[in-house]
Design an enzyme around this catalytic site. Structure first.
Site, mmCIF file in Angstrom:
data_model
loop_
_atom_site.group_PDB
_atom_site.id
_atom_site.type_symbol
_atom_site.label_atom_id
_atom_site.label_comp_id
_atom_site.label_asym_id
_atom_site.label_seq_id
_atom_site.Cartn_x
_atom_site.Cartn_y
_atom_site.Cartn_z
ATOM 1 N N VAL A 129 -2.481 4.750 -1.983
ATOM 2 C CA VAL A 129 -3.246 5.993 -1.504
ATOM 3 C C VAL A 129 -2.417 7.294 -1.827
ATOM 4 C CG1 VAL A 129 -3.794 7.059 0.812
ATOM 5 C CG2 VAL A 129 -3.528 4.556 0.541
ATOM 6 N N MET A 151 0.775 -1.132 -0.058
ATOM 7 C CA MET A 151 0.132 -0.033 0.139
ATOM 8 C C MET A 151 0.798 1.208 0.017
ATOM 9 S SD MET A 151 -3.427 0.598 2.274
ATOM 10 C CE MET A 151 -4.118 -1.073 1.663
ATOM 11 N N PRO A 152 1.455 1.605 -1.099
ATOM 12 C CA PRO A 152 2.179 2.782 -1.269
ATOM 13 C C PRO A 152 1.479 3.968 -0.842
ATOM 14 C CG PRO A 152 1.618 2.079 -3.545
ATOM 15 C CD PRO A 152 1.093 1.170 -2.488
ATOM 16 N N ILE A 153 2.220 5.124 -0.407
ATOM 17 C CA ILE A 153 1.559 6.280 -0.041
ATOM 18 C C ILE A 153 2.311 7.504 -1.123
ATOM 19 C CG2 ILE A 153 1.218 8.143 1.703
ATOM 20 C CD1 ILE A 153 1.661 5.848 3.728
#
Lengths: 67, 67, 67, 67, 67, 67
Positions: free
Chosen positions: E43, E1-3
């Protein structure tokens, strides 16, 4: 001078220099295309954290990867 | 308790402990002088990223330094 | 192109434009003096949050200011 | 999908994997209990900086620890 | 889940909802194409600051725009 | 002095002052319990962004909420 900070898990040894180049170029092109500015000035930083230091839904990515 | 996050490229081995001390003291003095608060409570963090992980105008700083 | 993010509480109506100018100039001068680079390229962002959205030692700054 | 970034000094070798698990689980539970959402989607990142790179009240944590 | 956190100046009333959609979709596609993951989980946050609160090379963007 | 930055979407008018208090107290307690420090010094910031400015898996939360 827009700023884009990417944070992701460091997996399989982490992103290669070529991948980082492609991310930086790609993100900058998207911004310049959409906003009509920033092509020459956008700053992108890439940060990779180990999977122990990254949690999703209350669990570490280390544990999630074991499932 | 103001927070100041500095992000920069790690070049020539990175900032020395003395440079980090000077940055932390200097930034804190500027804030206290201008805002009249924070001299005792300001938090400063310093983060250095390698030049592959830092992009400007669509290129990595690694490549920009080669020009 | 170093990046400096300042986060602080918005108090007494918030920092004035003159204070923000002085913070931006002052921080940039400190960095350029200490590191010998960044005078023309440093990016500074200033973010002010209301005291309900800012906690120290488990309490909101709103409540701390009442003490 | 709320995001929670924790930044702290790396002391005594840094937080253990067990401590990081407990922080990620604990923070996520607090958010889900209070806001009624995010239990499955909250993203938590943990970043540890050495005490030279962390300042409080104008001094590095390295120097503060010596006092 | 990279931001991915985008910070930019709020100009001409700020980015439109359509521009924000295009930025979010575009950034996510770039990441998924390059890294082969994150298409469903990335995200992206977009933050716009007024030009008084944004400095480049020691000056506010407000003043730079007057030149 | 650990720093905890919470970023979330602003929904249903945003988090109430009571919810922010509970988040700040809860997060601080978790950190102090796990790490044995920070109870008096932890800094927590809470940032709420509108759902147009928040993307997950390439779509804005505004659009995701419509589904």
């Amino acid at each position: 001078m827009p700023i884009l900070n990417l944070t992701m898990t460091k997996e399989d040894g982490g992103a290669t220099p070529e991948q980082k180049k492609a991310l930086i170029a790609g993100f900058t092109n998207v911004f310049a295309d959409v906003m009509g500015r920033g092509a020459k000035t956008m700053v992108v930083t890439i940060q990779e954290l180990d999977t122990d230091s990254y949690g999703i839904g209350g669990e570490t990515v280390t544990d999630l990867r074991k499932k």
